[in-house]
Motif scaffolding. Structure first.
Motif, PDB file in Angstrom:
ATOM      1  N   LEU A   1      -0.564  59.615 -25.031  1.00 27.23           N
ATOM      2  CA  LEU A   1       0.451  58.568 -24.902  1.00 27.23           C
ATOM      3  C   LEU A   1       0.165  57.606 -23.756  1.00 27.23           C
ATOM      4  CD1 LEU A   1       3.644  60.812 -25.308  1.00 27.23           C
ATOM      5  CD2 LEU A   1       2.518  59.439 -27.061  1.00 27.23           C
TER       6      LEU A   1
ATOM      7  N   GLU B   1       0.107  53.548 -23.543  1.00 30.19           N
ATOM      8  CA  GLU B   1       0.764  53.534 -24.849  1.00 30.19           C
ATOM      9  C   GLU B   1      -0.195  52.974 -25.894  1.00 30.19           C
ATOM     10  OE1 GLU B   1       3.940  54.772 -27.024  1.00 30.19           O
ATOM     11  OE2 GLU B   1       3.960  54.753 -24.839  1.00 30.19           O
TER      12      GLU B   1
ATOM     13  N   LEU C   1      -3.444  55.433 -32.800  1.00 33.56           N
ATOM     14  CA  LEU C   1      -3.447  56.825 -32.359  1.00 33.56           C
ATOM     15  C   LEU C   1      -4.156  57.672 -33.403  1.00 33.56           C
ATOM     16  CD1 LEU C   1      -2.525  58.739 -30.137  1.00 33.56           C
ATOM     17  CD2 LEU C   1      -0.399  59.062 -31.382  1.00 33.56           C
TER      18      LEU C   1
ATOM     19  N   TRP D   1       6.383  56.427 -33.069  1.00 34.90           N
ATOM     20  CA  TRP D   1       5.207  55.589 -33.290  1.00 34.90           C
ATOM     21  C   TRP D   1       5.402  54.683 -34.490  1.00 34.90           C
ATOM     22  CZ3 TRP D   1       2.404  60.809 -32.747  1.00 34.90           C
ATOM     23  CH2 TRP D   1       2.193  61.095 -31.380  1.00 34.90           C
TER      24      TRP D   1
ATOM     25  N   THR E   1       2.942  51.398 -34.366  1.00 35.38           N
ATOM     26  CA  THR E   1       1.638  51.970 -34.021  1.00 35.38           C
ATOM     27  C   THR E   1       0.929  52.449 -35.287  1.00 35.38           C
ATOM     28  OG1 THR E   1       2.563  52.734 -31.922  1.00 35.38           O
ATOM     29  CG2 THR E   1       0.488  53.743 -32.631  1.00 35.38           C
TER      30      THR E   1
ATOM     31  N   VAL F   1      -1.231  55.078 -37.046  1.00 35.56           N
ATOM     32  CA  VAL F   1      -1.531  56.487 -36.805  1.00 35.56           C
ATOM     33  C   VAL F   1      -2.465  56.991 -37.908  1.00 35.56           C
ATOM     34  CG1 VAL F   1      -0.596  58.816 -36.556  1.00 35.56           C
ATOM     35  CG2 VAL F   1       0.707  56.856 -35.683  1.00 35.56           C
TER      36      VAL F   1
END
Length: 248
Positions: free
Chosen positions: A157, A160, A164, A188, A193, A195
């Motif tokens: 994390l 940030e 990910l 997320w 984000t 992922v």
């Protein structure tokens, strides 16, 4: 992608894998792997052990040479990638605390000098998010496997991330840890984000992923979970051992 994900402005990149080939020695690990990861989505990769999932992740992280085209389309100038490995290999006899580990992973200042004032607020927040703030002074070797996995999630994390990469993050988690992970995953998604998530828990993938790619050296399917994780497709994915070809 889910309807909720469509309402979020993605901060993460769109990823294109186009004809990815990977050969180690005389063994072909990946063959003509092509699929896309939508920006801001939770995209799972499933498949048998030895099917090339972790190798594909390593190509994305620049750790393995490959052929083919791998493109990340970032939405802006900021390009931050977080990575959570499947497990942490270390000498459990080392007198390394959770704080020491986070310092080593998340700051430039040598860990033996302690946490820097600049990074400590972010580390405090990350440990709190995974429920490990009260165990920060414990030795890493004294933690359970699930607790170590939470610490690995915490280091992913900082800073940030916009992208990910998760390599079976649920493998060592207990029930409480799984709840923490699912809360992080929803956060997320809400943040936009991207992922990319390797996972063996198909029930979790069905509930939490926006799209699923089945990989066994080649892409066998790429679809939303309800379409991808059918008995017929899963039988085809897991019933045959990955065909790692030796080059003549």
């Amino acid at each position: 992608m889910t309807a909720a994900a469509n309402l979020v402005t993605a901060c993460g990149p769109r990823i294109e894998f186009a004809g990815i080939d990977l050969t180690l020695g005389r063994t072909r690990i990946l063959e003509q792997v092509s699929f896309n990861v939508a920006a801001g989505s939770v995209h799972a990769i499933v498949g048998p052990n030895g099917g090339g999932k972790s190798s594909l992740i390593k190509t994305l992280l620049g750790q393995m040479p490959h052929q083919g085209q791998l493109t990340l389309h970032w939405p802006g100038e900021r390009e931050v990638i977080g990575y959570v490995p499947q497990a942490l290999e270390f000498d459990r006899g080392l007198p390394m605390t959770v704080d020491d580990f986070m310092a080593a992973m998340c700051q430039r200042r040598p860990a033996f000098l302690g946490l820097s004032r600049r990074v400590q607020p972010a580390i405090d927040a990350a440990l709190a998010r995974v429920g490990m703030l009260d165990k920060r002074k414990r030795r890493m070797g004294a933690l359970s496997g699930g607790e170590r996995q939470r610490v690995l999630l915490a280091q992913g994390l900082i800073p940030e991330p916009q992208l990910l990469v998760l390599d079976e993050p649920m493998s060592a988690l207990d029930e409480a840890g799984i709840q923490v992970f699912e809360q992080l995953l929803q956060g997320w998604r809400q943040a936009g984000t991207t992922v990319l998530w390797i996972e063996h828990d198909l029930e979790a993938v069905m509930r939490l992923a926006d799209r699923v790619t089945g990989l066994s050296r080649q892409v066998l399917f790429d679809a939303p979970p309800a379409q991808a994780l059918t008995p017929e497709r899963l039988l085809g994915l897991f019933s045959v051992h990955p065909r790692s070809e030796s080059l003549a």
